[in-house]
Design a protein around this motif. Structure first.
Motif, PDB file in Angstrom:
ATOM      1  N   ALA A 164      41.012  59.654   0.157  1.00 26.97           N
ATOM      2  CA  ALA A 164      40.924  58.669  -0.919  1.00 26.97           C
ATOM      3  C   ALA A 164      39.558  58.765  -1.600  1.00 26.97           C
ATOM      4  CB  ALA A 164      41.142  57.265  -0.368  1.00 26.97           C
ATOM      5  N   PRO A 165      39.496  58.552  -2.919  1.00 29.38           N
ATOM      6  CA  PRO A 165      38.215  58.646  -3.640  1.00 29.38           C
ATOM      7  C   PRO A 165      37.156  57.675  -3.136  1.00 29.38           C
ATOM      8  CG  PRO A 165      40.052  58.704  -5.178  1.00 29.38           C
ATOM      9  CD  PRO A 165      40.630  58.351  -3.844  1.00 29.38           C
ATOM     10  N   VAL A 166      37.588  56.519  -2.665  1.00 25.82           N
ATOM     11  CA  VAL A 166      36.652  55.527  -2.122  1.00 25.82           C
ATOM     12  C   VAL A 166      37.019  55.281  -0.667  1.00 25.82           C
ATOM     13  CG1 VAL A 166      35.748  53.177  -2.287  1.00 25.82           C
ATOM     14  CG2 VAL A 166      36.319  54.444  -4.375  1.00 25.82           C
ATOM     15  N   MET A 167      36.073  55.485   0.233  1.00 26.34           N
ATOM     16  CA  MET A 167      36.311  55.316   1.666  1.00 26.34           C
ATOM     17  C   MET A 167      35.435  54.183   2.188  1.00 26.34           C
ATOM     18  SD  MET A 167      38.552  57.654   2.453  1.00 26.34           S
ATOM     19  CE  MET A 167      38.404  57.800   4.228  1.00 26.34           C
ATOM     20  N   VAL A 168      36.066  53.274   2.910  1.00 24.69           N
ATOM     21  CA  VAL A 168      35.349  52.153   3.521  1.00 24.69           C
ATOM     22  C   VAL A 168      35.337  52.360   5.029  1.00 24.69           C
ATOM     23  CG1 VAL A 168      35.224  49.657   3.811  1.00 24.69           C
ATOM     24  CG2 VAL A 168      36.105  50.619   1.672  1.00 24.69           C
ATOM     25  N   VAL A 169      34.145  52.395   5.599  1.00 30.09           N
ATOM     26  CA  VAL A 169      33.989  52.526   7.050  1.00 30.09           C
ATOM     27  C   VAL A 169      33.588  51.166   7.590  1.00 30.09           C
ATOM     28  CG1 VAL A 169      32.761  53.683   8.919  1.00 30.09           C
ATOM     29  CG2 VAL A 169      33.319  54.931   6.819  1.00 30.09           C
ATOM     30  N   ALA A 170      34.411  50.605   8.464  1.00 32.14           N
ATOM     31  CA  ALA A 170      34.181  49.261   8.988  1.00 32.14           C
ATOM     32  C   ALA A 170      33.916  49.307  10.486  1.00 32.14           C
ATOM     33  CB  ALA A 170      35.388  48.369   8.701  1.00 32.14           C
ATOM     34  N   GLN A 171      32.934  48.532  10.927  1.00 31.39           N
ATOM     35  CA  GLN A 171      32.629  48.448  12.353  1.00 31.39           C
ATOM     36  C   GLN A 171      33.323  47.204  12.916  1.00 31.39           C
ATOM     37  OE1 GLN A 171      28.453  48.209  13.240  1.00 31.39           O
ATOM     38  NE2 GLN A 171      28.711  48.920  15.335  1.00 31.39           N
ATOM     39  N   PHE A 182      32.361  41.710   8.878  1.00 23.32           N
ATOM     40  CA  PHE A 182      31.830  42.704   9.805  1.00 23.32           C
ATOM     41  C   PHE A 182      31.089  43.759   8.975  1.00 23.32           C
ATOM     42  CE2 PHE A 182      36.478  42.925   9.242  1.00 23.32           C
ATOM     43  CZ  PHE A 182      36.556  43.967   8.321  1.00 23.32           C
ATOM     44  N   PRO A 183      30.262  44.575   9.589  1.00 17.92           N
ATOM     45  CA  PRO A 183      29.516  45.597   8.842  1.00 17.92           C
ATOM     46  C   PRO A 183      30.454  46.628   8.211  1.00 17.92           C
ATOM     47  CG  PRO A 183      28.548  45.240  11.005  1.00 17.92           C
ATOM     48  CD  PRO A 183      29.874  44.538  11.010  1.00 17.92           C
ATOM     49  N   VAL A 184      30.233  46.920   6.937  1.00 15.53           N
ATOM     50  CA  VAL A 184      31.018  47.938   6.236  1.00 15.53           C
ATOM     51  C   VAL A 184      30.076  48.836   5.445  1.00 15.53           C
ATOM     52  CG1 VAL A 184      33.105  46.522   6.060  1.00 15.53           C
ATOM     53  CG2 VAL A 184      31.437  46.482   4.214  1.00 15.53           C
ATOM     54  N   TRP A 185      30.488  50.091   5.290  1.00 14.47           N
ATOM     55  CA  TRP A 185      29.767  51.059   4.469  1.00 14.47           C
ATOM     56  C   TRP A 185      30.786  51.737   3.561  1.00 14.47           C
ATOM     57  CZ3 TRP A 185      29.366  50.482   9.700  1.00 14.47           C
ATOM     58  CH2 TRP A 185      28.122  50.061  10.213  1.00 14.47           C
ATOM     59  N   VAL A 186      30.434  51.928   2.295  1.00 13.30           N
ATOM     60  CA  VAL A 186      31.349  52.520   1.322  1.00 13.30           C
ATOM     61  C   VAL A 186      30.822  53.894   0.916  1.00 13.30           C
ATOM     62  CG1 VAL A 186      32.514  52.226  -0.897  1.00 13.30           C
ATOM     63  CG2 VAL A 186      31.877  50.212   0.471  1.00 13.30           C
ATOM     64  N   THR A 187      31.698  54.885   0.911  1.00 14.46           N
ATOM     65  CA  THR A 187      31.297  56.232   0.533  1.00 14.46           C
ATOM     66  C   THR A 187      32.336  56.836  -0.394  1.00 14.46           C
ATOM     67  OG1 THR A 187      30.536  58.372   1.360  1.00 14.46           O
ATOM     68  CG2 THR A 187      32.401  57.370   2.510  1.00 14.46           C
ATOM     69  N   GLY A 188      32.114  58.085  -0.787  1.00 14.50           N
ATOM     70  CA  GLY A 188      32.941  58.757  -1.785  1.00 14.50           C
ATOM     71  C   GLY A 188      32.056  59.232  -2.925  1.00 14.50           C
TER      72      GLY A 188
END
Length: 744
Positions: A463-470, A532-538
């Motif tokens: 996916a063009p936008v990826m969300v990584v959640a802890q 919760f902590p999230v980081w967005v990449t792409g």
């Protein structure tokens, strides 16, 4: 110091030549063959530029550390209906052969699933138009570099044969093999090809320009020899740096064209000044009488004078360029720091050739350099060279042009500023991009492969936008419903666990992964108050992080470079007005060149002529590189011009006379050097990698604007308007200048 260096080279020219011959051979040998079979191009990296510590970089690190899969290659089979009878049986031998390759962990295609292509789980592997499917081969994780490379080559060869295996049941079948390693190889291979293309075009064109400048092959060849040695030394230095820092594939071409252009410029200035000094000492006698006086010391004296004047100017000029490029160290992205370190290293090599190798050749050929060359005996060429070759006259085209400017300085100044302002207008709608495969040229197999996957297999692509959640999978699934409700979101992939994190793919309501819609989605996701902590990449997230990082460090970079430039120009001129004026005029000139860059590459006005497809913006790091390099080159020509004007002003001439005669004496060198560096940069525009095209084009335009509108019109006009005010400085700085001045 410069006089001593000149005498040392004059007394031992053959030692200098031998040393540079060794350096050149070693430089090319190490760059092409490496120390242990791994050459410079093998050690390059590629990928989307990132900012250490940013959200996108942190997310990418989490995903990379949590990955349990090995390298993979994928075959996209086309012109085949996956439900064709007998297709699964036709793939049996290929599956067996692939699994037999050492290091292969799995072979997956839709036909191995229960029910074949009809199985819902097979959908991501089947083309949306139902006329193709994917065959994915994954390697065992943790393989050594050599074992992985060997396995990938064997897999690629076998995948290439699969369409032929299907001929009996699918006679029109074709295939395209792709994967991250092949994309990387395509980019680094294109870098190497573009470097060769650029040098093939640039070196002969530069030689032709210098023949027109010097009126003969002998004098023209000397800066070229220096340039070749600089390329070799620069490539060797880059190989050494690759063991200290990661070098992006684009860094090699970018710094090579800079070193090539500067080494020719500096060699041109040294040779031209030597000929001028030798003419003065021998009264222009290049005939038999000159040969009889070989022992009179004229050659050595001319070289010492050259080193004390032009040698000092070259060093000072190189220092200003190096300071401009060293300013990139302020920024956090690794690619900019790599360019900075590599650029400074290449500049050092370029200066070294100009101050040792070129003078050594001048000593050996001596008086022959002031004799008319063979080509000047050809009637047609003799007439042409009379207008282009360097002359000793105090009056000429540049002094006459300056005289006209000085008669109407206000009109010329306002007209030049209006023209530069008009060229800068497109800069108002600048958009920045961090592209990857979009940088590959049209017709590239890997570019076509990526576009095919995006078009026909969207479910199999990231996916063009990826969300990584802890968090837990359940909590992430509940929260993901909020993502689906965002205005610019088309769909949200089901959350999937990755190590101790959960990954959620977000697909914007647009196909461009780095466009405005994708960037809005990133901002919308980051604005949510997640529990919760999230980081967005792409790609879009990386662009936003990269731009934010640049903007946070720009004031520091500008302050450092501006302060250093002000100090150096003050120590050279004793004025506080001239350095400030130089900074302002250079800023306006760079803005104009960036405006042209946006008009051509972002707005795609010359895409057909230059052979590229616009990404809809300018690469983020290209913008920074162009500003740094263009400023350095502008200061290069500023120093060339001011050194002569200052020399004449110190001899007692008035401000206007010093400007007029200074431009006459340096104008030919500046325009010739500019013409050479333009053809050098234009040679790299002929390459196919988009980022190299952008850099080469922007710098060629920047030099063209600076050497014509700025140096020939704006600078003499402003210096005429300011008059004696050009040389003003407060009393305490005048006393400081008297103690620390950098003068000839």
């Amino acid at each position: 110091m410069f006089e001593s260096l000149g005498r040392a080279v004059a007394h031992h020219p053959r030692r200098a030549l031998l040393a540079w011959l060794v350096i050149t051979v070693l430089g090319f040998g190490l760059a092409l063959f490496g120390v242990s079979g791994e050459n410079l191009f093998d050690r390059l990296t590629t990928g989307e530029p990132s900012v250490p510590g940013s959200q996108s970089s942190t997310a990418n690190g989490i995903l990379r550390d949590a990955s349990t899969s090995g390298a993979s290659l994928t075959l996209a089979v086309q012109n085949v209906d996956p439900s064709t009878a007998g297709l699964g049986d036709a793939l049996t031998s290929a599956r067996s052969d692939l699994m037999a390759i050492g290091g292969v962990a799995s072979v997956i295609d839709p036909l191995v699933l229960p029910g074949g292509a009809a199985n819902p789980a097979a959908a991501p592997l089947i083309a949306q138009d139902k006329h193709g499917f994917l065959l994915v081969v994954e390697l065992t994780p943790g393989l050594s570099s050599s074992a992985e490379s060997t396995a990938l080559r064997a897999v690629e060869r076998r995948l290439d044969q699969v369409p032929a295996d299907l001929r009996a049941v699918a006679p029109d079948a074709t295939g395209q093999v792709g994967g991250a390693t092949l994309i990387f190889d395509a980019i680094t291979s294109q870098v190497e090809k573009d470097l060769l293309t650029g040098e093939t075009i640039a070196l002969p064109a530069a030689l032709l320009v210098m023949i027109m400048v010097f009126g003969g092959f002998l004098a023209a060849s000397m800066p070229m020899v220096g340039a070749i040695a600089s390329i070799a030394g620069g490539l060797g230095a880059l190989l050494g740096l690759s063991y200290v820092i990661d070098l992006d594939s684009s860094v090699v071409n970018v710094v090579t064209i800079l070193g090539l252009g500067l080494s020719i410029d500096y060699g041109l200035l040294i040779v031209s000044r030597f000929r001028e000094e030798l003419h003065h000492l021998t009264d222009g006698d290049g005939g038999l009488a000159a040969r009889r006086r070989r022992g009179d010391g004229a050659v050595v004296t001319a070289l010492v004078r050259t080193m004390s004047t032009a040698g000092r100017t070259v060093t000072f000029s190189a220092l200003t360029v190096a300071i401009s490029i060293a300013g990139l160290l302020v920024f956090r992205p690794q690619i900019l720091r790599a360019v900075s370190a590599a650029g400074v290293a290449v500049i050092v090599v370029a200066v070294a050739t100009a101050l040792t190798l070129v003078p050594a050749m001048l000593v050996l050929f001596g008086r022959r350099l002031v004799r008319p060359g063979l080509i000047s005996r050809v009637p047609v060429l003799r007439t042409l060279l009379a207008r282009t070759a360097d002359v000793q006259s105090e009056e000429g085209i540049f002094s006459r042009l300056t005289g006209r400017v000085q008669r109407h300085p206000w009109w010329v100044m306002l007209g030049a500023l209006a023209l530069l302002g008009a060229l800068a207008v497109p800069l108002t709608h600048l958009e920045l991009r961090n592209s990857t495969t979009q940088l590959l040229p049209l017709g590239s197999d890997q570019r076509d492969y990526v576009q095919l996957l995006a078009r026909e297999y969207p479910a199999a692509t990231t996916a063009p936008v990826m969300v990584v959640a802890q968090t837990s999978l359940e909590a992430a699934t509940t929260w993901a419903a909020q993502l689906g409700g965002l205005a610019d979101v088309a769909s949200v992939d089901p959350p999937s666990p990755t190590g101790s994190h959960v990954v959620i793919g977000v697909r914007p309501d647009a196909t461009d992964p780095g466009g405005a819609v994708a960037e809005r989605v990133v901002r919308e996701v980051r604005a949510l108050d997640a529990p919760f902590p999230v980081w967005v990449t792409g790609q879009a997230a990386g662009q936003l992080d990269f731009t934010a990082s640049l903007m946070s460090r720009v004031p520091w970079a500008v302050a450092i470079v501006a302060l250093a430039t002000l100090v150096l120009l003050f120590l050279m001129t004793g004025s506080v007005v001239i350095p400030i004026k130089a900074l302002l005029t250079n800023a306006i000139s760079i803005a104009a060149s960036l405006g042209v860059l946006v008009w051509v590459f972002q707005d795609a006005h010359l895409s057909g002529l230059l052979g590229f497809v616009s990404t809809g913006g300018i690469e983020t790091y290209v913008l920074v590189l162009v500003i740094a390099f263009a400023f350095g080159l502008a200061m290069d020509y500023e120093v060339f011009l001011l050194s002569r004007i200052k020399e004449l002003h110190d001899s007692g001439l008035s401000n206007d006379d010093a400007v007029r005669l200074g431009l006459q004496r340096s104008g030919r060198i500046i325009t010739s050097a500019a013409a050479i560096i333009i053809v050098v940069f234009a040679g790299f525009v002929a390459g196919k990698l988009l980022v190299i095209k952008e850099v080469g084009f922007a710098l060629a335009v920047a030099v063209l604007i600076d050497a014509t509108v700025v140096r020939l019109l704006l600078v003499p006009a402003t210096m005429t308007v300011l008059g004696r005010g050009n040389w003003w400085s407060p009393p305490f700085l005048r006393r400081l200048y008297a103690r620390l001045a950098i003068t000839h």
